[in-house]
Structures are given as structure tokens and as C-alpha cells.
Motif scaffolding. Sequence first.
Motif, PDB file in Angstrom:
ATOM      1  N   PHE A  29       6.955   0.539   1.521  1.00  0.00           N
ATOM      2  CA  PHE A  29       5.928   1.149   0.682  1.00  0.00           C
ATOM      3  C   PHE A  29       4.526   0.632   1.009  1.00  0.00           C
ATOM      4  CE2 PHE A  29       9.970   0.941  -1.565  1.00  0.00           C
ATOM      5  CZ  PHE A  29      10.235   2.290  -1.687  1.00  0.00           C
ATOM      6  N   ASP A  30       4.454  -0.382   1.855  1.00  0.00           N
ATOM      7  CA  ASP A  30       3.162  -0.892   2.328  1.00  0.00           C
ATOM      8  C   ASP A  30       2.748  -0.048   3.523  1.00  0.00           C
ATOM      9  OD1 ASP A  30       2.754  -3.182   0.563  1.00  0.00           O
ATOM     10  OD2 ASP A  30       4.517  -4.033   1.563  1.00  0.00           O
ATOM     11  N   ASN A  31       1.978   0.993   3.253  1.00  0.00           N
ATOM     12  CA  ASN A  31       1.573   1.908   4.311  1.00  0.00           C
ATOM     13  C   ASN A  31       0.227   2.543   3.968  1.00  0.00           C
ATOM     14  OD1 ASN A  31       2.082   4.259   2.618  1.00  0.00           O
ATOM     15  ND2 ASN A  31       4.260   3.857   2.974  1.00  0.00           N
ATOM     16  N   GLU A  32      -0.170   3.557   4.718  1.00  0.00           N
ATOM     17  CA  GLU A  32      -1.485   4.178   4.522  1.00  0.00           C
ATOM     18  C   GLU A  32      -1.613   4.904   3.182  1.00  0.00           C
ATOM     19  OE1 GLU A  32       1.252   7.054   6.512  1.00  0.00           O
ATOM     20  OE2 GLU A  32       0.681   5.000   6.963  1.00  0.00           O
ATOM     21  N   ASN A  33      -0.515   5.113   2.466  1.00  0.00           N
ATOM     22  CA  ASN A  33      -0.557   5.772   1.157  1.00  0.00           C
ATOM     23  C   ASN A  33      -0.676   4.780   0.012  1.00  0.00           C
ATOM     24  OD1 ASN A  33      -0.149   8.303   2.412  1.00  0.00           O
ATOM     25  ND2 ASN A  33       2.026   7.831   2.568  1.00  0.00           N
ATOM     26  N   THR A  34      -0.854   3.533   0.328  1.00  0.00           N
ATOM     27  CA  THR A  34      -0.882   2.465  -0.661  1.00  0.00           C
ATOM     28  C   THR A  34      -2.294   1.941  -0.845  1.00  0.00           C
ATOM     29  OG1 THR A  34       1.333   1.836   0.075  1.00  0.00           O
ATOM     30  CG2 THR A  34       0.151   0.237  -1.245  1.00  0.00           C
ATOM     31  N   ALA A  35      -2.677   1.693  -2.095  1.00  0.00           N
ATOM     32  CA  ALA A  35      -3.969   1.068  -2.406  1.00  0.00           C
ATOM     33  C   ALA A  35      -3.686  -0.278  -3.063  1.00  0.00           C
ATOM     34  CB  ALA A  35      -4.790   1.946  -3.339  1.00  0.00           C
ATOM     35  N   TYR A  36      -4.499  -1.280  -2.726  1.00  0.00           N
ATOM     36  CA  TYR A  36      -4.346  -2.625  -3.265  1.00  0.00           C
ATOM     37  C   TYR A  36      -5.606  -2.987  -4.034  1.00  0.00           C
ATOM     38  CZ  TYR A  36      -0.579  -2.714   0.082  1.00  0.00           C
ATOM     39  OH  TYR A  36       0.549  -2.406   0.789  1.00  0.00           O
ATOM     40  N   LEU A  37      -5.416  -3.528  -5.196  1.00  0.00           N
ATOM     41  CA  LEU A  37      -6.506  -4.026  -6.012  1.00  0.00           C
ATOM     42  C   LEU A  37      -6.391  -5.539  -6.002  1.00  0.00           C
ATOM     43  CD1 LEU A  37      -8.694  -2.986  -8.022  1.00  0.00           C
ATOM     44  CD2 LEU A  37      -7.007  -3.363  -9.804  1.00  0.00           C
ATOM     45  N   LEU A  38      -7.438  -6.217  -5.545  1.00  0.00           N
ATOM     46  CA  LEU A  38      -7.381  -7.666  -5.397  1.00  0.00           C
ATOM     47  C   LEU A  38      -8.458  -8.326  -6.238  1.00  0.00           C
ATOM     48  CD1 LEU A  38      -7.011  -7.802  -1.524  1.00  0.00           C
ATOM     49  CD2 LEU A  38      -5.206  -7.765  -3.247  1.00  0.00           C
ATOM     50  N   GLN A  44     -11.391 -17.175  -3.524  1.00  0.00           N
ATOM     51  CA  GLN A  44      -9.941 -17.320  -3.540  1.00  0.00           C
ATOM     52  C   GLN A  44      -9.293 -16.105  -4.198  1.00  0.00           C
ATOM     53  OE1 GLN A  44      -7.793 -19.910  -2.482  1.00  0.00           O
ATOM     54  NE2 GLN A  44      -9.608 -20.612  -1.389  1.00  0.00           N
ATOM     55  N   LEU A  45      -8.280 -15.558  -3.541  1.00  0.00           N
ATOM     56  CA  LEU A  45      -7.485 -14.498  -4.121  1.00  0.00           C
ATOM     57  C   LEU A  45      -6.621 -15.095  -5.224  1.00  0.00           C
ATOM     58  CD1 LEU A  45      -6.306 -11.595  -4.001  1.00  0.00           C
ATOM     59  CD2 LEU A  45      -4.622 -12.516  -2.394  1.00  0.00           C
ATOM     60  N   PHE A  46      -6.650 -14.502  -6.408  1.00  0.00           N
ATOM     61  CA  PHE A  46      -5.797 -15.038  -7.467  1.00  0.00           C
ATOM     62  C   PHE A  46      -5.019 -13.973  -8.229  1.00  0.00           C
ATOM     63  CE2 PHE A  46      -9.504 -13.975  -9.864  1.00  0.00           C
ATOM     64  CZ  PHE A  46      -9.038 -13.653 -11.130  1.00  0.00           C
ATOM     65  N   CYS A  47      -5.307 -12.687  -8.009  1.00  0.00           N
ATOM     66  CA  CYS A  47      -4.535 -11.659  -8.689  1.00  0.00           C
ATOM     67  C   CYS A  47      -4.596 -10.359  -7.897  1.00  0.00           C
ATOM     68  CB  CYS A  47      -5.029 -11.445 -10.113  1.00  0.00           C
ATOM     69  SG  CYS A  47      -6.704 -10.787 -10.256  1.00  0.00           S
ATOM     70  N   GLY A  48      -3.684  -9.456  -8.212  1.00  0.00           N
ATOM     71  CA  GLY A  48      -3.696  -8.185  -7.526  1.00  0.00           C
ATOM     72  C   GLY A  48      -2.618  -7.244  -8.025  1.00  0.00           C
ATOM     73  N   ALA A  49      -2.675  -6.030  -7.490  1.00  0.00           N
ATOM     74  CA  ALA A  49      -1.711  -4.997  -7.836  1.00  0.00           C
ATOM     75  C   ALA A  49      -1.672  -3.969  -6.713  1.00  0.00           C
ATOM     76  CB  ALA A  49      -2.092  -4.333  -9.150  1.00  0.00           C
ATOM     77  N   ARG A  50      -0.530  -3.312  -6.575  1.00  0.00           N
ATOM     78  CA  ARG A  50      -0.353  -2.277  -5.565  1.00  0.00           C
ATOM     79  C   ARG A  50      -0.147  -0.938  -6.279  1.00  0.00           C
ATOM     80  NH1 ARG A  50       4.765  -2.484  -1.505  1.00  0.00           N
ATOM     81  NH2 ARG A  50       5.887  -2.196  -3.449  1.00  0.00           N
ATOM     82  N   PHE A  51      -0.891   0.084  -5.841  1.00  0.00           N
ATOM     83  CA  PHE A  51      -0.799   1.427  -6.408  1.00  0.00           C
ATOM     84  C   PHE A  51      -0.255   2.392  -5.363  1.00  0.00           C
ATOM     85  CE2 PHE A  51      -4.043  -0.620  -8.875  1.00  0.00           C
ATOM     86  CZ  PHE A  51      -3.897  -0.112 -10.152  1.00  0.00           C
ATOM     87  N   ILE A  52       0.672   3.245  -5.790  1.00  0.00           N
ATOM     88  CA  ILE A  52       1.185   4.304  -4.928  1.00  0.00           C
ATOM     89  C   ILE A  52       1.195   5.599  -5.730  1.00  0.00           C
ATOM     90  CG2 ILE A  52       3.111   5.138  -3.533  1.00  0.00           C
ATOM     91  CD1 ILE A  52       4.026   2.198  -3.269  1.00  0.00           C
ATOM     92  N   ASP A  53       0.561   6.631  -5.183  1.00  0.00           N
ATOM     93  CA  ASP A  53       0.554   7.950  -5.812  1.00  0.00           C
ATOM     94  C   ASP A  53       1.974   8.509  -5.793  1.00  0.00           C
ATOM     95  OD1 ASP A  53       0.326  11.006  -5.792  1.00  0.00           O
ATOM     96  OD2 ASP A  53      -1.747  10.398  -6.256  1.00  0.00           O
ATOM     97  N   ALA A  54       2.380   9.180  -6.877  1.00  0.00           N
ATOM     98  CA  ALA A  54       3.746   9.697  -7.008  1.00  0.00           C
ATOM     99  C   ALA A  54       4.067  10.801  -6.006  1.00  0.00           C
ATOM    100  CB  ALA A  54       3.969  10.203  -8.431  1.00  0.00           C
ATOM    101  N   ILE A  82       2.628   1.370 -10.209  1.00  0.00           N
ATOM    102  CA  ILE A  82       2.038   0.070  -9.911  1.00  0.00           C
ATOM    103  C   ILE A  82       3.163  -0.934  -9.696  1.00  0.00           C
ATOM    104  CG2 ILE A  82       1.765  -0.534 -12.334  1.00  0.00           C
ATOM    105  CD1 ILE A  82      -0.806  -2.027 -11.437  1.00  0.00           C
ATOM    106  N   THR A  83       3.043  -1.676  -8.594  1.00  0.00           N
ATOM    107  CA  THR A  83       4.003  -2.736  -8.276  1.00  0.00           C
ATOM    108  C   THR A  83       3.209  -3.929  -7.752  1.00  0.00           C
ATOM    109  OG1 THR A  83       4.320  -1.838  -6.049  1.00  0.00           O
ATOM    110  CG2 THR A  83       5.916  -1.168  -7.718  1.00  0.00           C
ATOM    111  N   ARG A  84       3.897  -4.988  -7.426  1.00  0.00           N
ATOM    112  CA  ARG A  84       3.273  -6.200  -6.882  1.00  0.00           C
ATOM    113  C   ARG A  84       2.152  -6.733  -7.774  1.00  0.00           C
ATOM    114  NH1 ARG A  84       3.766  -5.665  -0.954  1.00  0.00           N
ATOM    115  NH2 ARG A  84       6.000  -5.728  -0.701  1.00  0.00           N
ATOM    116  N   LEU A  85       2.282  -6.548  -9.040  1.00  0.00           N
ATOM    117  CA  LEU A  85       1.300  -7.084  -9.989  1.00  0.00           C
ATOM    118  C   LEU A  85       1.494  -8.596 -10.054  1.00  0.00           C
ATOM    119  CD1 LEU A  85      -0.822  -6.475 -12.188  1.00  0.00           C
ATOM    120  CD2 LEU A  85       1.076  -6.208 -13.769  1.00  0.00           C
ATOM    121  N   PHE A  86       0.415  -9.346  -9.812  1.00  0.00           N
ATOM    122  CA  PHE A  86       0.551 -10.800  -9.853  1.00  0.00           C
ATOM    123  C   PHE A  86      -0.752 -11.448 -10.321  1.00  0.00           C
ATOM    124  CE2 PHE A  86      -1.532 -10.337  -5.833  1.00  0.00           C
ATOM    125  CZ  PHE A  86      -2.267 -11.501  -5.657  1.00  0.00           C
ATOM    126  N   LEU A  87      -0.602 -12.624 -10.884  1.00  0.00           N
ATOM    127  CA  LEU A  87      -1.722 -13.488 -11.248  1.00  0.00           C
ATOM    128  C   LEU A  87      -1.287 -14.906 -10.898  1.00  0.00           C
ATOM    129  CD1 LEU A  87      -4.534 -13.675 -12.924  1.00  0.00           C
ATOM    130  CD2 LEU A  87      -3.043 -14.658 -14.644  1.00  0.00           C
TER     131      LEU A  87
END
Length: 190
Positions: A29-38, A44-54, A82-87
Motif C-alpha cells: 500500500f506504500d505506493n504513488e496512491n498513498t499520502a503521508y502526513l508527518l 525530529q519526526l514524531f508523528c504521522g499518518a498514511r492516507f489511501i483513497d478508497a 487512514i493507517t500507520r497512525l503513530f505518535l
Amino acid sequence: MHYAKKHFTNGWNGKWNVECEDNQERDQFDNENTAYLLGMSEGQLFCGARFIDARYPTMTDEIFYQYFNNISLPKDIPCCEITRLFLDKERRDEGNLRSLPASKALFLAMIMYCIKNGYPGMHAVTSRGMYAIFRQANWKVDMLQRGLSEKGEAVYYIFMPANQQVIEDIINKDKNSAWLRDTLSRLNNL
């Protein structure tokens, strides 16, 4: 705090079975159709989320469906997963965000992403703990179905609405509402 949309993988495994390569999560699912919010603080990176359109393959439709009774992301309306949500609490605490509601700032960024991209909200499969964090943040998420993960743990298929009322609900009940409003103002300018 600064948020950016970039390609990203991380080594946070949470409680899901995730394949890792070079200590980084990566899947089909990590491909050109994926958006990442960091979320970054002091470089320092400390949180993020991955978005994929249905409209594209998602974890809900290809993996998580097996934990529930007949779930699928809506295809007839704008919708995202939304997946890969982390803090990373350690990095948050090492930086200048220790006493601030960093998770709520991430939630505001997620909501703004949806609003700016025409999504009325986002779907997710979460653990019991993450579901509780959303509710504690005063985000009135809809629990669509309860299931069991491959480890026999409770998981929840939820819809997280994204609109101005949700933003107000999250900000207004927080003692750091001025900081959250300032963060929101910066998010509006991205």
C-alpha cells in the motif's frame, strides 16, 4: 510543529502484524496512491499518518476485512482510509511538546487533510487503546463494527468525521486551546 506531505515508512509496529525491511514498515500500500502526513518538531519526526483513497487498494478491503463481518470502504462517495497512525512519545517528550496536546494537533492535521481533499472523514481499523484516545480527545468517532484481530484482541472499524464542528469539539475542551488554534492556523496555510 510543522506538518508535511511526503513518502514515509517507519519502524513503529504497534500491535499489528507488519512486515519490516531494514527496520522500516513497508507494504504493497506504500505506493504513488498513498499520502503521508508527518509531524516534525525541532527537526525530529514524531508523528504521522498514511492516507489511501478508497478508489485504490486499501488495508481495510484487502487485509482487515477478515477481522470483521463483511466490511468494505464506501466506493460511491469520497472516502479514504487512514493507517500507520503513530505518535512517538519519547521524541515528543524530548522536544518542546511535552506538556502540549501533540496528539490533538495530529488529529487536527488529519481533519484538515480530509477537508482540503473533499473527504467527509476517514475510515480506520484501530485497537481498543487508539479508539479510546480518539474519544478522550472529544472526537465523536462512529464505531461501525467490532472485530477480533489475528491475536484475538478487540479491534474497531471506525469512521472519523472531518468538519469544522469536530475541530471545535477537539479544541474547545482542551486547556491548551490557544496553542491548538495557533497550530490550526498554521495548518490552514499549508
